[in-house]
Write a protein that holds these residues in place. Sequence first.
Motif, short mmCIF file in Angstrom:
data_model
loop_
_atom_site.label_atom_id
_atom_site.label_comp_id
_atom_site.label_asym_id
_atom_site.label_seq_id
_atom_site.Cartn_x
_atom_site.Cartn_y
_atom_site.Cartn_z
N GLN A 241 18.92 -21.50 -16.34
CA GLN A 241 17.54 -21.78 -16.73
C GLN A 241 17.47 -23.01 -17.64
N GLN A 242 18.35 -23.04 -18.65
CA GLN A 242 18.28 -24.13 -19.63
C GLN A 242 18.71 -25.47 -19.02
N SER A 243 19.60 -25.43 -18.05
CA SER A 243 20.07 -26.68 -17.45
C SER A 243 19.17 -27.19 -16.34
N THR A 244 18.21 -26.36 -15.90
CA THR A 244 17.31 -26.81 -14.83
C THR A 244 15.85 -26.86 -15.24
N ARG A 245 15.36 -25.85 -16.00
CA ARG A 245 13.95 -25.80 -16.36
C ARG A 245 13.77 -25.43 -17.85
#
Length: 384
Positions: A241-245
């Motif tokens: 989640q943190q690396s994409t959105r």
Amino acid sequence: MSDTTVLPFTVDISDADLEDLRRRLSTTRWPDNETCEDWSQGIPLAYTQELAGYWAREYDWRRCEAELNRWPQFRTRLDGIDIHFLHCRSPHADALPLIISHGWPGSVLEFRHIIDALVDPVAHGGSAADAFHVVIPSLPGYGFSGKPTGTGTSVERIGRMWGELMARLGYSRYVAQGGDWGSMITQSIGQTETDHCAGIHITMPIVTPDPETMNDLTPNEQAALEAMTFYSQWDSGYSKQQSTRPQTLGYGLADSPVGQMAWVVEKFHAWTDCERDGIKHPEHVINRDELLDNVMLYWLNNTGASSARLYWESFNAPSMQPIAMPTGCSIFPKEIFRSSRRWAEQRFQNLIHWNELPQGGHFAALEQPDVLVNELRTCFRSLR
């Protein structure tokens, strides 16, 4: 602030901010109870409600604020971003300058139990010959540092910023240490700051398992591969989640203190060596005040999204370039990613210290502070 000014900094949170936190905690809308008996679906409802209740009614931020303000703090602008840092000079004139980097979901408070022993070893059972001048920055987008307003703040950029910081403080020769993102930043320092950094120490070496060893794995290597598989299948959703959105995630973390607390504290359960008598619980190794102190640095500064963006910048393409700088590694058994010495030697070409410890996890400075202090003293002794 000019581009080179270093200004004293004092943490001073308003009563209005603290009252807003208590109001938000009192109006939390809770989800249903988990349908399992453990933490496998995430942080359990009962414990989350208990911790949130303590946060609202008993937790004392002013205690933590006073502790932070006990150490000299400053802010300076590096590469266009205002950076907050602790700078604790040793009373021993020949002390070795040391810059320490935290990661996510950590903060400068990770190092609260090791600062004094590193700075003044004589007062903590050590020798003046092992003294350090200690610099601990808050990463860009974390804690009391400024937040990047554009893309490009990668671990490589931060490593160069830390080199500039040490030069600005008058340190032409220093050593560096880090865990989590701090490990990756420190490894980047080992690649780019070779004119001034004399050596690095890390607790999470980023290496590729050597394919030549796959038919001859040691028990520790086998366990490390199994841990990597578990992480990929069951423990890495936060990083995806943190690396994409990260921006989408940020709305919930900015609006809900319980959401921010749960997002952070669940990782202290997952990544600490906290099993006692068959039961895992983060408070077995880190007390609830310390857990909430760390959460507060995210909540008060509204850094849920800005801290997550480091994953968007750097998580999916870590550097695996060889590092020739003198390197020390301390491997704790509950670290997320662990290496064997022979795997590490494929990347670190001048390994001056290697130790595999019997206890401890991802947050070594909080879990095993005395052990980590000894590891740093031992690692860097030959570089003084």
